[in-house]
Design a protein around this motif. Structure first.
Motif, mmCIF file in Angstrom:
data_model
loop_
_atom_site.group_PDB
_atom_site.id
_atom_site.type_symbol
_atom_site.label_atom_id
_atom_site.label_comp_id
_atom_site.label_asym_id
_atom_site.label_seq_id
_atom_site.Cartn_x
_atom_site.Cartn_y
_atom_site.Cartn_z
ATOM 1 N N SER A 144 0.830 -1.217 0.000
ATOM 2 C CA SER A 144 0.000 0.000 0.000
ATOM 3 C C SER A 144 0.860 1.261 0.000
ATOM 4 O O SER A 144 0.537 2.251 -0.664
ATOM 5 C CB SER A 144 -0.935 0.001 1.213
ATOM 6 O OG SER A 144 -1.845 -1.078 1.146
ATOM 7 N N LYS A 195 1.057 4.268 -2.784
ATOM 8 C CA LYS A 195 0.932 5.689 -2.427
ATOM 9 C C LYS A 195 2.082 6.503 -3.022
ATOM 10 O O LYS A 195 1.865 7.593 -3.588
ATOM 11 C CB LYS A 195 0.914 5.834 -0.900
ATOM 12 C CG LYS A 195 0.794 7.275 -0.400
ATOM 13 C CD LYS A 195 -0.520 7.912 -0.823
ATOM 14 C CE LYS A 195 -0.812 9.204 -0.081
ATOM 15 N NZ LYS A 195 0.175 10.261 -0.325
ATOM 16 N N ASP A 204 1.721 9.451 -5.735
ATOM 17 C CA ASP A 204 2.247 10.793 -5.473
ATOM 18 C C ASP A 204 3.190 11.259 -6.582
ATOM 19 O O ASP A 204 3.316 12.466 -6.832
ATOM 20 C CB ASP A 204 2.993 10.824 -4.135
ATOM 21 C CG ASP A 204 2.047 10.702 -2.945
ATOM 22 O OD1 ASP A 204 0.824 10.878 -3.143
ATOM 23 O OD2 ASP A 204 2.535 10.423 -1.835
#
Length: 286
Positions: A183, A187, A191
């Motif tokens: 996870s 992320k 980003d």
């Protein structure tokens, strides 16, 4: 003469079913798990393991899926040398791994790499439920995290096909740690402006459904796929209510806003190519 004829029929009918089955070469035929009709396995493979009668989507092995999606000779595998050990010395675990490796031809329940879909380059991970039911161990988490990180470095999208019964109990907390690791990788990828497409296939459950499987920019699924965290019986016992018949199916998840689209296997390649074209430089407008 009629007596002889019917006598022959009677003798034929009395042949044990086991002997009749032995006359058919092993692996030649396949029974549909949905409607229970029997087909030649070659016919089912040509139809992408989708039943011609009831449209039931059978599990598709990782390499078969890769062959159906990616342009010929465009595939490059990553981290194929990674194999699972037995960090907790769980009894019989190594033997089970070797058995699945021999049965499937895979080192683990996921294949990662990159290739092109209709000329559009993308990184990917394809899980295979025929290896330890696609259960998530430390090597699966590591391979998926590495693939996402490499996609970020190369500036290409990432597509994952999930199929899993959940965490791998033989690895205990090491298995559960993969939920956070993957996870976080997603992320960081997001980003950095990366595109992730998640395609949930039957089944996608447990820690896999609660981590990387459900956090794509696009969340797709195959028809009839079981998608959820806890099992139906556990949920019913917890809330003390009877759940709908279609609970946790892809169609149920789409109806309740958990998916963007349910895509038939025969339409998957075109759908992915279209989504990739929307996000590539100079691509189509949505």
């Amino acid at each position: 003469m009629l007596k002889d004829l019917f006598g022959k029929r009677k003798r034929y009918a009395s042949i044990p079913s086991e002997q009749a089955k032995a006359d058919v070469p092993e692996g030649l035929m396949q029974k549909c798990s949905g409607c229970h009709k029997i087909y030649y396995r070659k016919e089912m493979n040509k139809n992408l393991q989708v039943c011609p009668n009831c449209d039931y989507h059978h599990p598709l092995q990782a390499w078969h899926r890769i062959d159906t999606l990616f342009d010929e000779a465009s595939f490059q595998e990553w981290d194929e040398q990674l194999t699972t050990g037995n960090p907790l010395n769980f009894p019989g675990y190594e033997e089970k791994l070797k058995k699945d490796q021999a049965k499937t031809g895979l080192r683990e329940a996921v294949v990662t790499g990159k290739g092109t879909i209709e000329g559009k380059e993308t990184a990917f991970a394809v899980m295979d439920s025929t290896f330890r039911m696609g259960s998530m161990g430390s090597v699966i988490g590591e391979k998926i995290a590495r693939a996402i990180e490499r996609a970020k470095e190369e500036g290409i999208p990432f597509i994952i096909f999930t199929a899993s019964g959940g965490a791998r109990m033989q690895e205990g907390l090491l298995s559960l740690m993969q939920m956070a690791k993957t996870s976080i990788a997603v992320k960081r990828f997001s980003d950095a402006g990366g595109l992730m497409i998640s395609v949930m296939t039957h089944p996608t459950t447990g820690g896999v459904s609660a981590s990387f499987a459900s956090i794509g920019d696009y969340n797709l699924a195959e028809p009839g796929a079981l998608i959820g965290f806890a099992g139906r019986r556990i949920v019913e016992q917890t809330i003390r209510e009877k759940l709908p018949d279609d609970f946790q199916t892809a169609e149920f998840q789409l109806k309740h806003g958990q998916l963007d689209k349910v895509v038939h296997r025969s339409d998957m390649k075109n759908t992915l190519a279209l989504l990739l074209s929307f996000h590539q430089k100079g691509g189509k407008e949505s």
